[in-house]
Design a protein around this motif. Structure first.
Motif, PDB file in Angstrom:
ATOM      1  N   ARG A 150       0.948  -1.209   0.173  1.00 33.28           N
ATOM      2  CA  ARG A 150      -0.277  -0.197   0.293  1.00 33.28           C
ATOM      3  C   ARG A 150       0.852   1.032  -0.033  1.00 33.28           C
ATOM      4  NH1 ARG A 150      -5.545   0.424  -0.159  1.00 33.28           N
ATOM      5  NH2 ARG A 150      -6.362  -1.834   0.080  1.00 33.28           N
ATOM      6  N   VAL A 151       0.759   2.191  -1.085  1.00 35.01           N
ATOM      7  CA  VAL A 151       1.783   3.243  -1.215  1.00 35.01           C
ATOM      8  C   VAL A 151       0.964   4.145  -1.085  1.00 35.01           C
ATOM      9  CG1 VAL A 151       3.524   4.039  -2.514  1.00 35.01           C
ATOM     10  CG2 VAL A 151       3.874   1.683  -2.708  1.00 35.01           C
ATOM     11  N   GLY A 152       1.267   5.026  -0.444  1.00 35.81           N
ATOM     12  CA  GLY A 152       0.273   6.869   0.054  1.00 35.81           C
ATOM     13  C   GLY A 152       1.083   7.829  -0.200  1.00 35.81           C
ATOM     14  N   ARG A 153       1.167   9.233   1.176  1.00 36.98           N
ATOM     15  CA  ARG A 153       1.091   9.975   0.832  1.00 36.98           C
ATOM     16  C   ARG A 153       2.580   9.949   1.977  1.00 36.98           C
ATOM     17  NH1 ARG A 153      -2.803  14.698   1.057  1.00 36.98           N
ATOM     18  NH2 ARG A 153      -0.677  16.103  -0.268  1.00 36.98           N
ATOM     19  N   LYS A 154       3.653  10.701   2.465  1.00 37.63           N
ATOM     20  CA  LYS A 154       4.614  11.064   3.551  1.00 37.63           C
ATOM     21  C   LYS A 154       4.478  10.918   4.869  1.00 37.63           C
ATOM     22  CE  LYS A 154       6.312  16.149   3.177  1.00 37.63           C
ATOM     23  NZ  LYS A 154       6.839  16.921   2.936  1.00 37.63           N
ATOM     24  N   PHE A 155       3.086  11.612   4.751  1.00 30.22           N
ATOM     25  CA  PHE A 155       2.543  11.165   6.340  1.00 30.22           C
ATOM     26  C   PHE A 155       1.617  10.199   6.494  1.00 30.22           C
ATOM     27  CE2 PHE A 155      -0.442  14.063   3.666  1.00 30.22           C
ATOM     28  CZ  PHE A 155      -1.592  13.602   4.164  1.00 30.22           C
ATOM     29  N   ASP A 156       1.211   9.180   7.812  1.00 28.65           N
ATOM     30  CA  ASP A 156       1.034   8.319   8.214  1.00 28.65           C
ATOM     31  C   ASP A 156      -0.833   9.169   8.105  1.00 28.65           C
ATOM     32  OD1 ASP A 156      -0.209   6.201   9.438  1.00 28.65           O
ATOM     33  OD2 ASP A 156      -0.794   6.940  11.777  1.00 28.65           O
ATOM     34  N   GLN A 157      -1.651   7.954   7.094  1.00 33.83           N
ATOM     35  CA  GLN A 157      -2.256   7.995   6.704  1.00 33.83           C
ATOM     36  C   GLN A 157      -3.241   6.554   6.906  1.00 33.83           C
ATOM     37  OE1 GLN A 157      -1.050   8.190   2.199  1.00 33.83           O
ATOM     38  NE2 GLN A 157      -2.607   8.341   2.465  1.00 33.83           N
ATOM     39  N   PRO A 158      -4.294   6.277   6.582  1.00 31.19           N
ATOM     40  CA  PRO A 158      -5.493   5.332   6.743  1.00 31.19           C
ATOM     41  C   PRO A 158      -4.885   4.441   5.757  1.00 31.19           C
ATOM     42  CG  PRO A 158      -6.589   6.829   6.853  1.00 31.19           C
ATOM     43  CD  PRO A 158      -5.468   7.819   6.661  1.00 31.19           C
ATOM     44  N   VAL A 159      -4.444   3.016   5.865  1.00 28.49           N
ATOM     45  CA  VAL A 159      -4.058   1.977   4.798  1.00 28.49           C
ATOM     46  C   VAL A 159      -5.306   2.356   3.933  1.00 28.49           C
ATOM     47  CG1 VAL A 159      -3.982   0.092   4.689  1.00 28.49           C
ATOM     48  CG2 VAL A 159      -2.680   0.989   6.318  1.00 28.49           C
ATOM     49  N   GLN A 160      -6.552   2.049   3.857  1.00 26.46           N
ATOM     50  CA  GLN A 160      -7.159   2.523   2.477  1.00 26.46           C
ATOM     51  C   GLN A 160      -7.826   3.516   2.054  1.00 26.46           C
ATOM     52  OE1 GLN A 160      -7.930   2.116   5.882  1.00 26.46           O
ATOM     53  NE2 GLN A 160     -10.018   3.533   6.106  1.00 26.46           N
ATOM     54  N   ASP A 161      -7.229   4.447   2.493  1.00 24.60           N
ATOM     55  CA  ASP A 161      -6.432   5.481   1.224  1.00 24.60           C
ATOM     56  C   ASP A 161      -5.457   5.189   0.611  1.00 24.60           C
ATOM     57  OD1 ASP A 161      -8.978   6.685   2.345  1.00 24.60           O
ATOM     58  OD2 ASP A 161      -7.763   8.283   3.877  1.00 24.60           O
ATOM     59  N   ALA A 162      -4.222   4.511   0.955  1.00 20.96           N
ATOM     60  CA  ALA A 162      -2.973   3.759   0.089  1.00 20.96           C
ATOM     61  C   ALA A 162      -4.259   3.111  -1.602  1.00 20.96           C
ATOM     62  CB  ALA A 162      -2.699   3.522   0.272  1.00 20.96           C
ATOM     63  N   TYR A 163      -2.806   3.600  -2.312  1.00 22.12           N
ATOM     64  CA  TYR A 163      -2.878   2.522  -3.541  1.00 22.12           C
ATOM     65  C   TYR A 163      -2.688   1.199  -3.574  1.00 22.12           C
ATOM     66  CZ  TYR A 163      -3.581   7.216  -6.152  1.00 22.12           C
ATOM     67  OH  TYR A 163      -4.275   8.264  -6.309  1.00 22.12           O
ATOM     68  N   GLU A 164      -2.883   0.887  -3.735  1.00 20.13           N
ATOM     69  CA  GLU A 164      -2.545  -0.833  -3.880  1.00 20.13           C
ATOM     70  C   GLU A 164      -1.915  -1.118  -5.055  1.00 20.13           C
ATOM     71  OE1 GLU A 164      -4.090  -5.609  -2.315  1.00 20.13           O
ATOM     72  OE2 GLU A 164      -5.305  -3.867  -2.844  1.00 20.13           O
ATOM     73  N   LEU A 165      -0.761  -2.113  -4.453  1.00 23.68           N
ATOM     74  CA  LEU A 165       0.200  -3.202  -5.749  1.00 23.68           C
ATOM     75  C   LEU A 165       0.697  -4.316  -5.017  1.00 23.68           C
ATOM     76  CD1 LEU A 165       1.272  -2.768  -8.644  1.00 23.68           C
ATOM     77  CD2 LEU A 165       3.310  -1.889  -7.397  1.00 23.68           C
ATOM     78  N   ALA A 166      -0.128  -4.948  -6.278  1.00 23.93           N
ATOM     79  CA  ALA A 166      -0.170  -6.999  -5.819  1.00 23.93           C
ATOM     80  C   ALA A 166       1.414  -7.152  -6.602  1.00 23.93           C
ATOM     81  CB  ALA A 166      -1.121  -7.617  -5.821  1.00 23.93           C
ATOM     82  N   PHE A 167       2.399  -7.277  -6.144  1.00 24.17           N
ATOM     83  CA  PHE A 167       3.472  -8.548  -6.661  1.00 24.17           C
ATOM     84  C   PHE A 167       3.331  -9.911  -6.743  1.00 24.17           C
ATOM     85  CE2 PHE A 167       5.526  -3.849  -6.252  1.00 24.17           C
ATOM     86  CZ  PHE A 167       6.172  -3.782  -7.036  1.00 24.17           C
ATOM     87  N   LYS A 168       3.650 -10.816  -7.325  1.00 22.51           N
ATOM     88  CA  LYS A 168       4.446 -11.671  -7.214  1.00 22.51           C
ATOM     89  C   LYS A 168       5.946 -12.127  -6.832  1.00 22.51           C
ATOM     90  CE  LYS A 168       0.832 -13.169 -10.709  1.00 22.51           C
ATOM     91  NZ  LYS A 168       0.483 -14.229 -12.134  1.00 22.51           N
ATOM     92  N   TYR A 169       6.359 -13.190  -6.302  1.00 24.05           N
ATOM     93  CA  TYR A 169       7.542 -12.851  -5.448  1.00 24.05           C
ATOM     94  C   TYR A 169       7.929 -14.494  -6.160  1.00 24.05           C
ATOM     95  CZ  TYR A 169      11.548 -13.745  -2.201  1.00 24.05           C
ATOM     96  OH  TYR A 169      12.672 -14.330  -2.076  1.00 24.05           O
ATOM     97  N   ARG A 170       9.443 -14.255  -6.893  1.00 23.03           N
ATOM     98  CA  ARG A 170       9.922 -15.202  -7.118  1.00 23.03           C
ATOM     99  C   ARG A 170      11.688 -15.455  -6.712  1.00 23.03           C
ATOM    100  NH1 ARG A 170      11.383 -17.592 -12.471  1.00 23.03           N
ATOM    101  NH2 ARG A 170      11.400 -15.480 -13.118  1.00 23.03           N
ATOM    102  N   VAL A 171      12.399 -16.593  -6.592  1.00 27.77           N
ATOM    103  CA  VAL A 171      13.647 -16.653  -6.598  1.00 27.77           C
ATOM    104  C   VAL A 171      14.066 -17.350  -8.213  1.00 27.77           C
ATOM    105  CG1 VAL A 171      15.669 -17.234  -5.147  1.00 27.77           C
ATOM    106  CG2 VAL A 171      13.633 -16.698  -3.999  1.00 27.77           C
ATOM    107  N   ALA A 172      14.681 -16.478  -8.432  1.00 27.73           N
ATOM    108  CA  ALA A 172      14.387 -16.550  -9.957  1.00 27.73           C
ATOM    109  C   ALA A 172      16.117 -17.977  -9.981  1.00 27.73           C
ATOM    110  CB  ALA A 172      15.326 -15.932 -11.004  1.00 27.73           C
ATOM    111  N   ALA A 173      16.339 -17.344  -9.088  1.00 28.97           N
ATOM    112  CA  ALA A 173      17.836 -18.272  -9.034  1.00 28.97           C
ATOM    113  C   ALA A 173      18.889 -18.395  -8.069  1.00 28.97           C
ATOM    114  CB  ALA A 173      19.573 -18.043  -9.899  1.00 28.97           C
ATOM    115  N   ASN A 174      19.433 -19.014  -6.831  1.00 24.97           N
ATOM    116  CA  ASN A 174      19.858 -18.890  -5.913  1.00 24.97           C
ATOM    117  C   ASN A 174      21.245 -20.411  -5.764  1.00 24.97           C
ATOM    118  OD1 ASN A 174      20.536 -18.537  -4.002  1.00 24.97           O
ATOM    119  ND2 ASN A 174      17.823 -19.858  -2.364  1.00 24.97           N
ATOM    120  N   SER A 175      22.112 -19.959  -5.525  1.00 23.64           N
ATOM    121  CA  SER A 175      23.453 -20.966  -6.204  1.00 23.64           C
ATOM    122  C   SER A 175      24.492 -20.122  -4.869  1.00 23.64           C
ATOM    123  CB  SER A 175      23.469 -21.221  -7.329  1.00 23.64           C
ATOM    124  OG  SER A 175      24.698 -19.938  -8.219  1.00 23.64           O
ATOM    125  N   ALA A 176      25.439 -20.639  -5.214  1.00 20.86           N
ATOM    126  CA  ALA A 176      26.842 -21.089  -3.890  1.00 20.86           C
ATOM    127  C   ALA A 176      27.316 -19.466  -4.577  1.00 20.86           C
ATOM    128  CB  ALA A 176      27.696 -21.788  -4.183  1.00 20.86           C
TER     129      ALA A 176
END
Length: 293
Positions: free
Chosen positions: A116-142
């Motif tokens: 949830r991304v909003g303004r630089k001061f504290d604000q209700p979460v529902q007033d912020a914009y939502e962005l949903a990411f998918k997460y993936r570890v594409a490579a993980n080696s030594a």
């Protein structure tokens, strides 16, 4: 208040979201050998730059696309970087440090991160914009780690969001980290950015030096300046997360928010937005809200 200024203030969180959570084209995906080659090519810039540390920040703009890249050498062994960045559970502790991120939730089973991304001061979460990411570890080696966060759509006319972080070990128990941001945007997003840049953001600058005047550097402005500011804010979040990683869990959050603010103040010309007390108070509340949700 004039209409353009009103729009700029209303659209500012969206503009910062556009610059701070971006899309990495598939063609930019790298591997350990490519990152080693880039590390070697950037040797001179790691030694001589405007950051007083081994860090290079690059930004590019093409038709309908923006991308920011940070390359840096950190004083952490690769095993620490790998442990800290490969787990989805750690990413909300990183992302919440940005002053415009109001809330972050992970779903380990679904491999998603909701911001949830909003303004630089504290604000209700529902007033912020939502962005949903998918997460993936594409490579993980030594000797190589690559983490990808992707989102097909964002607010206004934005699309194809990605965040990439990759790392390799180098000598003396250090690591090279490369973080990339890019995104595609359309007409509505372009209007939002232009409105912001001619009103609230008209005097703000980035980090790339485009000229010198009276012996002083002239920094890039406009859309790329905006992109560079947020690229640095998110990189500094990763940096301070790594710096607090070895502490007892109960001490980490306070150190992270204090170190993030102090790190941004090192580059106050570009990154100063609010006082320390206001930032710390806001983030303590947001972190508590995040823990309770």
């Amino acid at each position: 208040m004039c209409l353009s200024l009103f729009l700029a203030k209303r659209l500012r969180p969206v503009v910062l979201l556009l610059a701070g959570a971006l899309a990495l084209p598939v063609s930019m995906a790298q591997d350990a050998n490519a990152l080693r080659s880039r590390h070697a090519a950037l040797h001179e810039k790691f030694v001589n730059n405007q950051f007083s540390r081994p860090l290079v920040l690059e930004s590019t703009e093409t038709s309908g696309d923006l991308r920011g890249d940070v390359y840096t050498i950190v004083d952490h062994p690769f095993t620490t970087v790998q442990q800290a960045l490969q787990s989805i559970d750690h990413w909300c502790d990183i992302l919440i440090l940005h002053l415009n991120v109001k809330q972050c939730k992970t779903n380990a089973a679904a491999r998603t991160i909701a911001l949830r991304v909003g303004r630089k001061f504290d604000q209700p979460v529902q007033d912020a914009y939502e962005l949903a990411f998918k997460y993936r570890v594409a490579a993980n080696s030594a000797d190589y780690l690559q983490v990808l966060l992707t989102a097909d759509e964002g607010p206004l006319s934005t699309k194809d969001y990605r965040i990439q972080v990759e790392a390799i070990p180098i000598e003396d128990n250090k690591s090279v980290i490369h973080m990339s941001y890019a995104y595609g945007y359309g007409f509505a997003a372009r209007v939002a950015m232009q409105t912001y840049l001619v009103t609230v953001g008209r005097e703000k600058v980035g980090f790339s030096i485009v000229d010198h005047k009276d012996g002083k550097p002239v920094y890039i402005g406009g859309v790329l300046g905006l992109l560079e500011r947020n690229t640095m804010r998110y990189y500094l979040a990763i940096d301070v997360y790594l710096g607090a990683y070895a502490l007892p869990p109960g001490e980490q959050a306070e150190k992270r928010i204090r170190d993030w603010f102090a790190s941004t103040e090192r580059y106050a010309t570009q990154l100063h937005e609010m006082g320390q007390a206001d930032y710390l108070d806001m983030k303590r509340k947001e972190i508590l809200r995040q823990q309770q949700s």
